[in-house]
Design an enzyme around this catalytic site. Structure first.
Site, PDB file in Angstrom:
ATOM      1  N   ASN A 117       0.904  -1.092  -0.037  1.00  0.00           N
ATOM      2  CA  ASN A 117       0.111  -0.132  -0.079  1.00  0.00           C
ATOM      3  C   ASN A 117       0.948   1.110   0.010  1.00  0.00           C
ATOM      4  OD1 ASN A 117      -0.476   2.067   2.596  1.00  0.00           O
ATOM      5  ND2 ASN A 117       0.135  -0.038   3.438  1.00  0.00           N
ATOM      6  N   PHE A 121      -1.576   8.304   4.511  1.00  0.00           N
ATOM      7  CA  PHE A 121      -2.132   8.945   5.816  1.00  0.00           C
ATOM      8  C   PHE A 121      -3.456   9.712   5.174  1.00  0.00           C
ATOM      9  CE2 PHE A 121       2.134   9.333   8.169  1.00  0.00           C
ATOM     10  CZ  PHE A 121       1.582   8.163   8.909  1.00  0.00           C
ATOM     11  N   SER A 186       6.390   5.272   8.238  1.00  0.00           N
ATOM     12  CA  SER A 186       5.748   4.924   7.105  1.00  0.00           C
ATOM     13  C   SER A 186       6.313   5.287   5.954  1.00  0.00           C
ATOM     14  CB  SER A 186       4.291   5.658   7.062  1.00  0.00           C
ATOM     15  OG  SER A 186       3.737   5.653   5.707  1.00  0.00           O
ATOM     16  N   ASN A 188       5.164   5.993   3.044  1.00  0.00           N
ATOM     17  CA  ASN A 188       4.274   6.504   2.212  1.00  0.00           C
ATOM     18  C   ASN A 188       3.984   8.062   2.089  1.00  0.00           C
ATOM     19  OD1 ASN A 188       3.874   3.960   1.055  1.00  0.00           O
ATOM     20  ND2 ASN A 188       2.578   3.586   2.653  1.00  0.00           N
ATOM     21  N   THR A 189       4.624   8.577   3.203  1.00  0.00           N
ATOM     22  CA  THR A 189       4.767  10.182   3.193  1.00  0.00           C
ATOM     23  C   THR A 189       6.055  10.683   2.865  1.00  0.00           C
ATOM     24  OG1 THR A 189       2.893  10.264   4.886  1.00  0.00           O
ATOM     25  CG2 THR A 189       4.507  12.241   4.776  1.00  0.00           C
ATOM     26  N   LYS A 221       6.863   3.890  16.543  1.00  0.00           N
ATOM     27  CA  LYS A 221       6.663   2.704  15.627  1.00  0.00           C
ATOM     28  C   LYS A 221       7.945   2.867  14.747  1.00  0.00           C
ATOM     29  CE  LYS A 221       3.462   0.302  12.749  1.00  0.00           C
ATOM     30  NZ  LYS A 221       2.133   0.110  12.614  1.00  0.00           N
ATOM     31  N   ASN A 250       6.704  -1.272  11.185  1.00  0.00           N
ATOM     32  CA  ASN A 250       5.912  -0.894  10.055  1.00  0.00           C
ATOM     33  C   ASN A 250       6.184  -1.820   8.797  1.00  0.00           C
ATOM     34  OD1 ASN A 250       4.420   1.091   8.467  1.00  0.00           O
ATOM     35  ND2 ASN A 250       4.987   2.542   9.937  1.00  0.00           N
TER      36      ASN A 250
END
Length: 365
Positions: A117, A121, A186, A188-189, A221, A250
């Site tokens: 994915n 966020f 994460s 994804n940012t 995390k 993560n």
């Protein structure tokens, strides 16, 4: 429920785009959450047996939690307890509402039991989440297990103002949850993982703890892609910034090797990978943290947990609690009940009275 889900329900769900299936399922669970009768009925089938754990000054009915990302909007808060979870982690949430990355942004590699994915966020913002949580409390539907919130950084906030961004979210949510997880891992940012640097993370934790007058547990995390040296730098902040625990881990930016062209197509997508291929690395990270802290820092283990064996591996490596997400997608709603029952059986066979006796067991031999 395992066989019917895998043979009948899952094939039907998997005919749809992964994110569409997620949203559809959550919509059904959200509707069920609003009715006491529907909640209780679900609980009859899926509630897990008691396997209590005390951690962070909180009482967990069992050690299996819902990982962040499943319920970003707190849409179905009451239902997770009825599905057997000993706790849930909501979010990630950011200070500013944001749509996340362009779709499509969630992909299944079913043959390897993997999800990739790059959601980014997507959420309605900390203030909207606070209103939603307050409503669940007002209507008397708050669960009896601990509720955590995963805090992320808004995409539009520059890195140098990240500490303020996290602290703002914490301030509006601090009275509404039992513990908080600072998500700086994460993939994804853009540039978010730079905040795992000791200096940057120190600033974020300092800003949050300055507002933490009621002493809510603050966890961090971490990414599975960190080196052990980088992990040790984060652990160096445990005492000075009162880190209550580590969530490990993560999703990963690494990909498994495969000759399958369909899997290669999924693995070529940008984003974080969760599922079975992550299991070994996340356990390795847990084991390292447990060794480095001599078992004194609580760890929540997450990554590739699909059954009792996987959960037991994480616990005996040093995790006091574990979380699942992808395992729930592939194994179905009976997964928590089955894992807890399996853990109880493991403890009985080993002659142990509680789960704490098993934490870090594989490192004590």
């Amino acid at each position: 429920m395992g066989w019917p889900y895998k043979k009948l329900v899952r094939p039907l769900l998997f005919t749809q785009d992964a994110e569409r299936t997620h949203d559809f399922t959550l919509k059904i669970l959200a509707r069920a959450s609003r009715g006491k009768y529907s909640c209780d009925t679900i609980g009859i089938f899926f509630s897990a047996p008691e396997l209590p754990v005390e951690l962070f000054g909180l009482k967990f009915p069992n050690p299996i939690g819902l990982a962040a990302g499943m319920d970003k909007f707190a849409a179905a808060v009451p239902i997770w307890e009825k599905l057997g979870f000993g706790f849930c982690e909501l979010g990630g949430v950011t200070w500013h509402a944001q749509p996340g990355n362009p779709q499509p942004r969630m992909f299944r590699a079913a043959a390897d039991e993997v999800i990739v994915n790059r959601m980014g966020f997507n959420n309605s913002g900390a203030e909207a989440l606070a209103e939603k949580l307050a409503d669940w409390r007002k209507f008397g539907l708050w669960p009896n297990h601990p509720v955590g919130i995963n805090l992320g950084k808004s995409k539009t906030t520059p890195l140098e103002k990240a500490a303020e961004d996290y602290a703002n979210s914490f301030c509006v949510l601090r009275a509404l949850a039992d513990f908080f997880v600072v998500n700086v891992s994460s993939p994804n940012t853009p540039n978010l993982r730079q905040l795992q640097d000791k200096t940057a993370l120190d600033e974020i934790l300092a800003a949050i703890q300055e507002q933490n007058k009621i002493q809510k547990p603050i966890l961090v995390k971490v990414a599975p892609d960190l080196s052990f040296e980088a992990l040790d730098e984060i652990l160096g902040l445990v005492s000075s910034r009162r880190i209550a625990g580590i969530v490990a881990t993560n999703t990963t930016i690494e990909r498994p090797q495969t000759n399958n062209s369909m899997l290669q197509k999924i693995y070529s997508e940008t984003g974080g990978l969760s599922g079975k291929p992550l299991r070994a690395r996340s356990t390795e990270i847990i084991r390292h943290i447990y060794r480095q802290t001599k078992g004194k820092l609580p760890i929540i283990g997450v990554g590739g947990i699909f059954n009792t064996d996987d959960a037991w591996e994480k616990i005996t490596a040093g995790a006091s609690l574990v979380q699942i997400y992808t395992g729930l997608v592939f194994e179905g709603p009976g997964i928590t009940k089955e894992i807890v029952a399996g853990l109880i059986q493991r403890l009985e066979m080993a002659g142990m009275k509680n789960l704490q006796q098993a934490v870090g067991l594989s490192l004590q031999n």
